[in-house]
Design a protein around this motif. Sequence first.
Motif: not given
Lengths: 107, 414
Positions: B11-20, B37-41, B62-64
């Motif tokens: 999820a970190h690989r795939a979603e980090w940039a999307r969330v940010v 984003a860091a807090e959500a992970f 993203t919601t978190t």
Amino acid sequence: MQYLVSVIDDKSNPGSTDRRPAISAFNERLIAEGYWVFAGGLADTDTATVIDNRGEQAVFSDGPFVESKEYLAGIWVWEAPDLDVALKLAAEASKVCDRKVEVRPFR
Amino acid sequence: MSDVEEAITRAHRAEWARVVAALTRRFGDLDTAEEAAAEAFATAVERWPADGVPPNPGAWLTTTANHKAIDRIRRENKRDDKHKEAQMVYDDSREPLGAIDGAIEDERLRLIFTCCHPALAMQTRVALTLRMVGGLTVPEIARAFLVAETAMGQRITRAKAKIKAARIPYRVPSAEDLPARVSGVLAVLFLVFNEGYLATGPGTDPVRHDLTTEAIRLTRLIRALLPEDGEVAGLLALMLLTEARRTARISASRELVPLDEQDRGAWDAALIAEGHRLVRERLAAAATGVAPGRYQILAAINAVHTSARDMCDTDWSQVLALYDQLVRLDPSPIIALNRAIAVAELDGPEVALADVDRLEHGLAGYHAYHATRADLLRRLGRDQESRAAYDKAIDLAGNTAETAHLIRRRDRLR
């Protein structure tokens, strides 16, 4: 968003002196397109006076606060929505006035 | 690694940039987006092992992150009234953040273009892209570029402050500016890749697989977003064809293995096939009159090398023709130096040495210049001069495997 555009000249390698008409035309365009806030050329750095009134009494001293080959020769203040717009105009401005320019946002 | 840990890493690989990217869009501020984003992970690391991996990890994150950002803004507004004026307002009316669709691909592209803005110094662009788009931590980036952690942290903080204060726009440049701006993005990705492929510093691994992988992943992302751009395809092909040789390039004793001594069976066939496919695609485009740029030509050179069964089988005249094309685009002495290596194979080391010697002025401080000279002098039997050139190359080389290789070559001379 307002940006200060400083025009930087160089004592050892000055820009050309015949830029007035081109700069006027560019200013007209800045006004017409709504970017222009203020502009002005500055007299030579020799004409500067520095005042320091932080102590007991005001001290007036002759000359610019910093001596360097490069100096501030004039300024613009522009109103632009973002840095990309300001940079695009600044690239044109540098060509028009044949000098380096620096773009800095107002706080 | 447990299933949950693996899911979090994925999820970190795939979603980090999307969330940010999604949060930057909504809150207009990179700092808020990154920290939320860091807090959500971090929350995912706490909760997923107990609650299970959510069915749509991207939407959950993203919601978190969105809630974390709102909490944060509320907290700060209460704490500091003066700060309040400077805080951006968040817009609740925008589309729900959970929806992961084509529009969000655009968001990531915006993020990349913002991080690679020409008003930022090149080193800063690299650092910011790795942090905001790649999701690497500040200590990881600092280690990669041999900078103190605090210095790297400050560089990233200052960059974010400049983006905010100077109002560097969060958007994909207009069509007319796009080609110029894409080239800056590609330069950033190529720097990341090269630092991974020929890592510098006495304490570092000779190859930083994490960096080469990250550069390829980000270039694939750009490729998906700009499929029509020939240089993007060229850079991806170049990276794939280079990465394919990674394991064959370092020996068990952690020494650099030059191309002519590599076990070609150890090359990654899948990466080579994909790289060749991209190069063929670009050749077809070039045939219709689209002139290739430097990454496409470099990829084509690598395609010639990776098509050969061995060094002798290499089509050197093709390599030289490609270098001639490249020299016209980029007359830098480094390109001329690489061209001379092809000249040595075609016309012999003496002709090549004359070419190389002419480059001394620009390259005297570059280890590869001395290494190339050393090799040519060795082939000409001029051992003493060769030894001196190896000594210079060894002094200047920053990669541990390369230094080991140069020392072995030097010590084999009589």
